[in-house]
Design a protein around this motif. Structure first.
Motif, PDB file in Angstrom:
ATOM      1  N   ASN A 229      60.502  27.143 -11.275  1.00 32.68           N
ATOM      2  CA  ASN A 229      60.476  26.113 -10.254  1.00 32.68           C
ATOM      3  C   ASN A 229      60.002  26.609  -8.895  1.00 32.68           C
ATOM      4  N   VAL A 230      60.421  27.813  -8.519  1.00 33.79           N
ATOM      5  CA  VAL A 230      60.046  28.339  -7.204  1.00 33.79           C
ATOM      6  C   VAL A 230      58.557  28.647  -7.164  1.00 33.79           C
ATOM      7  N   TYR A 231      58.103  29.477  -8.103  1.00 33.81           N
ATOM      8  CA  TYR A 231      56.695  29.856  -8.101  1.00 33.81           C
ATOM      9  C   TYR A 231      55.797  28.638  -8.292  1.00 33.81           C
ATOM     10  N   ARG A 232      56.223  27.677  -9.098  1.00 30.51           N
ATOM     11  CA  ARG A 232      55.419  26.471  -9.330  1.00 30.51           C
ATOM     12  C   ARG A 232      55.139  25.742  -8.019  1.00 30.51           C
ATOM     13  N   ALA A 233      56.193  25.452  -7.270  1.00 33.04           N
ATOM     14  CA  ALA A 233      56.032  24.717  -6.017  1.00 33.04           C
ATOM     15  C   ALA A 233      55.180  25.492  -5.017  1.00 33.04           C
ATOM     16  N   GLU A 234      55.433  26.785  -4.932  1.00 39.54           N
ATOM     17  CA  GLU A 234      54.725  27.600  -3.949  1.00 39.54           C
ATOM     18  C   GLU A 234      53.244  27.775  -4.301  1.00 39.54           C
ATOM     19  N   MET A 235      52.944  27.977  -5.576  1.00 36.95           N
ATOM     20  CA  MET A 235      51.554  28.142  -5.983  1.00 36.95           C
ATOM     21  C   MET A 235      50.749  26.876  -5.734  1.00 36.95           C
ATOM     22  N   LEU A 236      51.330  25.722  -6.007  1.00 39.78           N
ATOM     23  CA  LEU A 236      50.623  24.468  -5.772  1.00 39.78           C
ATOM     24  C   LEU A 236      50.350  24.271  -4.285  1.00 39.78           C
ATOM     25  N   PHE A 237      51.329  24.614  -3.456  1.00 38.40           N
ATOM     26  CA  PHE A 237      51.105  24.478  -2.021  1.00 38.40           C
ATOM     27  C   PHE A 237      50.045  25.450  -1.540  1.00 38.40           C
ATOM     28  N   ARG A 238      50.091  26.675  -2.029  1.00 35.33           N
ATOM     29  CA  ARG A 238      49.132  27.684  -1.586  1.00 35.33           C
ATOM     30  C   ARG A 238      47.694  27.291  -1.917  1.00 35.33           C
ATOM     31  N   GLN A 239      47.513  26.466  -2.941  1.00 36.73           N
ATOM     32  CA  GLN A 239      46.179  25.959  -3.281  1.00 36.73           C
ATOM     33  C   GLN A 239      45.929  24.566  -2.725  1.00 36.73           C
ATOM     34  N   GLN A 240      46.915  24.044  -1.948  1.00 36.26           N
ATOM     35  CA  GLN A 240      46.781  22.703  -1.370  1.00 36.26           C
ATOM     36  C   GLN A 240      46.465  21.678  -2.452  1.00 36.26           C
ATOM     37  N   LEU A 241      47.172  21.782  -3.579  1.00 36.69           N
ATOM     38  CA  LEU A 241      46.875  20.984  -4.764  1.00 36.69           C
ATOM     39  C   LEU A 241      47.961  19.947  -4.998  1.00 36.69           C
ATOM     40  N   ASN A 242      47.549  18.702  -5.175  1.00 35.10           N
ATOM     41  CA  ASN A 242      48.489  17.632  -5.493  1.00 35.10           C
ATOM     42  C   ASN A 242      49.123  17.918  -6.849  1.00 35.10           C
ATOM     43  N   PRO A 243      50.450  17.963  -6.910  1.00 33.45           N
ATOM     44  CA  PRO A 243      51.114  18.341  -8.166  1.00 33.45           C
ATOM     45  C   PRO A 243      50.906  17.353  -9.302  1.00 33.45           C
ATOM     46  N   HIS A 244      50.484  16.128  -8.973  1.00 34.26           N
ATOM     47  CA  HIS A 244      50.310  15.108 -10.008  1.00 34.26           C
ATOM     48  C   HIS A 244      48.898  15.097 -10.595  1.00 34.26           C
ATOM     49  N   THR A 245      48.026  15.952 -10.124  1.00 36.13           N
ATOM     50  CA  THR A 245      46.659  15.994 -10.630  1.00 36.13           C
ATOM     51  C   THR A 245      46.651  16.416 -12.096  1.00 36.13           C
ATOM     52  N   PRO A 246      45.994  15.647 -12.973  1.00 38.27           N
ATOM     53  CA  PRO A 246      45.903  16.069 -14.380  1.00 38.27           C
ATOM     54  C   PRO A 246      45.186  17.419 -14.481  1.00 38.27           C
ATOM     55  N   GLY A 247      45.621  18.240 -15.402  1.00 37.70           N
ATOM     56  CA  GLY A 247      45.028  19.555 -15.539  1.00 37.70           C
ATOM     57  C   GLY A 247      43.521  19.525 -15.690  1.00 37.70           C
ATOM     58  N   ARG A 248      42.994  18.616 -16.488  1.00 36.44           N
ATOM     59  CA  ARG A 248      41.552  18.583 -16.737  1.00 36.44           C
ATOM     60  C   ARG A 248      40.759  18.140 -15.515  1.00 36.44           C
ATOM     61  N   ASP A 249      41.461  17.550 -14.514  1.00 37.20           N
ATOM     62  CA  ASP A 249      40.786  17.112 -13.298  1.00 37.20           C
ATOM     63  C   ASP A 249      40.839  18.157 -12.183  1.00 37.20           C
ATOM     64  N   VAL A 250      41.563  19.222 -12.391  1.00 39.65           N
ATOM     65  CA  VAL A 250      41.608  20.287 -11.386  1.00 39.65           C
ATOM     66  C   VAL A 250      40.309  21.080 -11.496  1.00 39.65           C
ATOM     67  N   PRO A 251      39.576  21.254 -10.401  1.00 42.29           N
ATOM     68  CA  PRO A 251      38.321  22.016 -10.469  1.00 42.29           C
ATOM     69  C   PRO A 251      38.562  23.407 -11.053  1.00 42.29           C
ATOM     70  N   GLU A 252      37.611  23.870 -11.855  1.00 39.37           N
ATOM     71  CA  GLU A 252      37.804  25.149 -12.541  1.00 39.37           C
ATOM     72  C   GLU A 252      38.039  26.297 -11.567  1.00 39.37           C
ATOM     73  N   ASP A 253      37.360  26.269 -10.422  1.00 43.15           N
ATOM     74  CA  ASP A 253      37.555  27.365  -9.475  1.00 43.15           C
ATOM     75  C   ASP A 253      38.975  27.381  -8.933  1.00 43.15           C
ATOM     76  N   ILE A 254      39.597  26.204  -8.804  1.00 43.11           N
ATOM     77  CA  ILE A 254      40.986  26.135  -8.348  1.00 43.11           C
ATOM     78  C   ILE A 254      41.929  26.608  -9.451  1.00 43.11           C
ATOM     79  N   VAL A 255      41.624  26.263 -10.696  1.00 44.91           N
ATOM     80  CA  VAL A 255      42.429  26.743 -11.808  1.00 44.91           C
ATOM     81  C   VAL A 255      42.416  28.277 -11.831  1.00 44.91           C
ATOM     82  N   ARG A 256      41.261  28.852 -11.626  1.00 45.50           N
ATOM     83  CA  ARG A 256      41.161  30.315 -11.614  1.00 45.50           C
ATOM     84  C   ARG A 256      41.911  30.909 -10.418  1.00 45.50           C
TER      85      ARG A 256
END
Length: 332
Positions: A229-256
């Motif tokens: 839970n901790v790392y999940r929330a922090e990693m999403l914030f560090r990438q400025q990524l909406n947590p509800h974004t479907p995985g397949r819609d996350v740009p590949e460079d952001i996934v990496r």
């Protein structure tokens, strides 16, 4: 729940203190009596952590699989051999900063997250630590040996000088080599296990083929091992990524970038014993962050408080039966 860094630190404790030695095994609680009887008298051969699970190999092709779950922890007592480069004179794991320079005085976490004697879910441990001579300047105390049983101990493993007590695990089972390999095969990639390039590609493929929200995918141990839970929330914030974004819609460079960030954060967690997720801290800010988790995270545990970047109120919601902290503006 103990996250991946804690389990890797536990495995390192077993590597230093148990591997190559015969073990006495018992189940004071009684719930693992048959398994303890099998382990009793066998030599510890090897140990490895994969995500949130630890696998301890005993002679005779027997593997102990332990998943700490929400409440599990290992408490260590007796003479504990630690890495002298990170040992501190107070029985806690020391730490280095994110630039690799050793701190002159170790900074202890107020919640005991970087405790040497107890690793796992937070608790007040009553075990005693008698440090090894490898930690300079320390001398053994007169603690009772073997240490008294405290609480509901599922499994106690002992050498002639070190004891490890397991309390509250989700899983504590014996496996054959084939069963152990099958358990590992079900887990997603762990940055500290296997080939780095292959691990990254596995993670990217697993995320990009799913419609599931990225916040859920990061907690799916079949997608990636060790993130809680901790790392999940922090990693999403560090990438400025909406947590509800479907995985397949996350740009590949952001996934990496998510994967590479997990590689970095896990390494820091294993080294320091703490989930430090804020970069660039120094001086008093760094010392405060190492001492208190509320000062070392961007959004975790900050519901209703202003975002450290934009000032918006940090949101709290439930997703996948777990709390999710995020900034609706920075992660819009």
């Amino acid at each position: 729940m103990p996250e991946g860094h804690s389990v890797h630190r536990i495995a390192r404790q077993f590597e230093r203190n148990f591997v190559g030695k015969p073990m006495l095994a018992s189940s004071p609680q009684g719930r693992f009596a048959e398994g303890a009887a099998v382990l009793n008298g066998r030599e510890a051969v090897s140990v490895q952590a994969v995500g949130k699970q630890m696998f301890l190999e005993a002679e005779g092709d027997v593997w102990l699989r332990v998943h700490l779950g929400l409440y599990g922890a290992w408490d260590f007592a007796g003479e504990i051999v630690v890495d002298p480069t990170i040992a501190s004179a107070n029985g806690r794991m020391g730490q280095t900063n994110q630039r690799g320079t050793a701190l002159e005085a170790p900074i202890l976490d107020t919640a005991g997250e970087n405790s040497l004697s107890s690793i796992g879910a937070p608790r007040r441990t009553r075990v005693h630590v008698r440090m090894s001579e490898q930690t300079k300047g320390l001398s053994p105390d007169d603690s009772e040996w073997p240490p008294p049983i405290v609480g509901q101990v599922r499994l106690r493993l002992m050498t002639d000088i070190t004891a490890a007590d397991l309390r509250g695990p989700t899983a504590c089972v014996l496996q054959t080599p084939e069963e152990m390999l099958a358990s590992v095969a079900k887990l997603g990639p762990d940055p500290l296990v296997g080939d780095a390039t292959e691990n990254e590609e596995r993670f990217v493929r697993a995320v990009k083929k799913r419609q599931t929200a990225i916040a859920l995918l990061l907690m799916d141990q079949a997608v990636v091992s060790g993130i809680g839970n901790v790392y999940r929330a922090e990693m999403l914030f560090r990438q400025q990524l909406n947590p509800h974004t479907p995985g397949r819609d996350v740009p590949e460079d952001i996934v990496r970038e998510l994967w590479l960030d997990w590689v970095r954060l896990l390494a820091v967690g294993v080294e320091t014993g703490q989930m430090m997720t804020m970069d660039g801290l120094s001086g008093d800010a760094y010392r405060a962050a190492m001492a208190n988790r509320d000062d070392r995270h961007w959004v975790y545990h900050r519901a209703g408080l202003p975002c450290r970047v934009c000032g918006s109120e940090i949101a709290l919601e439930e997703i996948g039966a777990r709390k999710l902290y995020w900034c609706p503006r920075c992660q819009a």
